[in-house]
Motif scaffolding. Structure first.
Motif, PDB file in Angstrom:
ATOM      1  N   VAL A  49       0.909  -1.102   0.141  1.00 56.38           N
ATOM      2  CA  VAL A  49      -0.049   0.038  -0.134  1.00 56.38           C
ATOM      3  C   VAL A  49       0.782   1.253   0.080  1.00 56.38           C
ATOM      4  CG1 VAL A  49      -1.878   1.216   1.284  1.00 56.38           C
ATOM      5  CG2 VAL A  49      -1.892  -1.117   1.161  1.00 56.38           C
ATOM      6  N   VAL A  50       0.579   2.422  -0.810  1.00 60.37           N
ATOM      7  CA  VAL A  50       1.296   3.349  -1.059  1.00 60.37           C
ATOM      8  C   VAL A  50       0.405   4.587  -1.004  1.00 60.37           C
ATOM      9  CG1 VAL A  50       2.781   4.943  -2.398  1.00 60.37           C
ATOM     10  CG2 VAL A  50       3.006   2.213  -2.509  1.00 60.37           C
ATOM     11  N   PHE A  51       0.576   5.487  -0.015  1.00 57.44           N
ATOM     12  CA  PHE A  51       0.100   6.833   0.328  1.00 57.44           C
ATOM     13  C   PHE A  51       0.434   7.852  -0.474  1.00 57.44           C
ATOM     14  CE2 PHE A  51      -1.406   4.001   3.832  1.00 57.44           C
ATOM     15  CZ  PHE A  51      -2.476   4.287   4.167  1.00 57.44           C
TER      16      PHE A  51
ATOM     17  N   ILE B  15      -0.178  -3.290  -6.190  1.00 53.87           N
ATOM     18  CA  ILE B  15      -0.047  -2.104  -5.211  1.00 53.87           C
ATOM     19  C   ILE B  15      -1.341  -1.410  -5.111  1.00 53.87           C
ATOM     20  CG2 ILE B  15       1.287   0.128  -4.661  1.00 53.87           C
ATOM     21  CD1 ILE B  15       3.503  -1.184  -6.102  1.00 53.87           C
ATOM     22  N   VAL B  16      -2.047  -1.059  -3.959  1.00 58.02           N
ATOM     23  CA  VAL B  16      -2.995  -0.156  -3.656  1.00 58.02           C
ATOM     24  C   VAL B  16      -2.281   1.330  -3.575  1.00 58.02           C
ATOM     25  CG1 VAL B  16      -4.715   0.976  -1.907  1.00 58.02           C
ATOM     26  CG2 VAL B  16      -4.846  -1.406  -3.102  1.00 58.02           C
TER      27      VAL B  16
ATOM     28  N   GLY C 142      -0.765   1.917 -13.532  1.00 60.29           N
ATOM     29  CA  GLY C 142      -1.416   0.697 -13.417  1.00 60.29           C
ATOM     30  C   GLY C 142      -1.735   0.275 -12.001  1.00 60.29           C
ATOM     31  N   THR C 143      -1.647   0.887 -11.235  1.00 62.74           N
ATOM     32  CA  THR C 143      -1.923   0.632  -9.720  1.00 62.74           C
ATOM     33  C   THR C 143      -3.459   0.440  -9.603  1.00 62.74           C
ATOM     34  OG1 THR C 143      -2.064   2.727  -8.727  1.00 62.74           O
ATOM     35  CG2 THR C 143       0.070   1.707  -8.901  1.00 62.74           C
ATOM     36  N   HIS C 144      -3.682  -0.151  -8.128  1.00 60.78           N
ATOM     37  CA  HIS C 144      -5.087  -0.049  -8.002  1.00 60.78           C
ATOM     38  C   HIS C 144      -5.470   1.151  -7.175  1.00 60.78           C
ATOM     39  CE1 HIS C 144      -8.574  -2.933  -6.899  1.00 60.78           C
ATOM     40  NE2 HIS C 144      -8.936  -1.747  -6.116  1.00 60.78           N
TER      41      HIS C 144
ATOM     42  N   LEU D  14     -11.555  -4.673   1.130  1.00 65.65           N
ATOM     43  CA  LEU D  14     -10.624  -4.814  -0.021  1.00 65.65           C
ATOM     44  C   LEU D  14      -9.052  -5.541   0.492  1.00 65.65           C
ATOM     45  CD1 LEU D  14      -9.539  -5.036  -2.911  1.00 65.65           C
ATOM     46  CD2 LEU D  14      -8.867  -2.526  -2.654  1.00 65.65           C
ATOM     47  N   LEU D  15      -8.648  -4.995   1.556  1.00 64.10           N
ATOM     48  CA  LEU D  15      -7.358  -4.888   2.051  1.00 64.10           C
ATOM     49  C   LEU D  15      -7.261  -5.871   3.444  1.00 64.10           C
ATOM     50  CD1 LEU D  15      -6.114  -1.523   1.867  1.00 64.10           C
ATOM     51  CD2 LEU D  15      -5.587  -3.407   0.388  1.00 64.10           C
TER      52      LEU D  15
END
Length: 221
Positions: A7-9, A163-164, A180-182, A214-215
């Motif tokens: 996960v990336v913020f 990756i979200v 192309g990430t979620h 989802l996560l």
């Protein structure tokens, strides 16, 4: 079900309430020059690296100032505002804790400089739990270009699809989508009118139960 591995913020407006503070800085800069800040200009600057955002301001109002002058002035104004107004976005603390417990690798990709991001995140003791922080000054092309999220995928040794990414603005969300990430859009009051076409989800806040479904599907919400 997507195969999510990390996960990336985004930071401004996603983790921290800084997207609500930056317009105060811009408004003060323009007020000193006898000008007013419009919502259209705010939207045009939002989510972009500081040099790009200030060039937008210069072009918008045909200012004689350089980017460097505006950056220095903004840093002084911003420092005063931060001391009384900096805070976390709704739902971030709970979600971040749940993602840590679920053993997701976590990172931040921001249009802010890396040094500023580390300093601001450090105020809330977030950085020790991150794999890395990528600042806007560490990529050649800032958001909405996908470079920063492609760089994150490379560092995580994952495909972008695994990756979200949480983003609050149209500019940032486009970068995540094109990489192309979620991409999950989390609009704030400052970005509710933005377009998030292509996002996998548009969440109400970081409290949104669909994020947990989802996560962390086994977690009761």
């Amino acid at each position: 079900m997507p195969d999510i591995r990390a996960v990336v913020f985004d930071m401004d407006g996603t983790i921290l309430n800084t997207e609500m503070l930056y317009p105060k800085v811009s408004a003060e800069i323009l007020r000193r020059r006898g000008l007013a800040l419009s919502q259209d200009l705010t939207d045009a600057m939002m989510g972009r690296p500081a040099p790009v955002a200030f060039q937008v301001m210069i072009d918008w109002h045909d200012l004689a100032d350089s980017i460097e002058i505006l950056e220095r002035e903004s840093e002084e104004i911003f420092a005063d505002i931060l001391e009384v107004s900096l805070g976390l976005m709704p739902g971030f603390t709970e979600l971040f804790k749940a993602l840590l417990q679920a053993k997701y690798p976590l990172a931040v990709c921001t249009s802010a400089s890396r040094n500023m991001a580390v300093e601001l995140l450090g105020r809330f003791n977030i950085t020790p739990d991150l794999q890395f922080v990528i600042g806007g000054d560490e990529v050649q092309h800032g958001k909405p270009h996908p470079e920063i999220y492609l760089a994150a995928a490379s560092r995580l040794a994952l495909s972008p699809q695994q990756i979200v990414v949480f983003e609050d603005s149209e500019t940032g969300c486009k970068a995540a989508i094109d990489a192309g990430t979620h991409a999950i859009a989390v609009p704030g009051d400052h970005s509710k009118k933005h377009s998030f076409i292509g996002a996998q989800m548009i969440a109400d806040t970081l409290h949104d139960p669909r994020i947990y479904e989802l996560l962390i599907p086994t977690r009761p919400v």
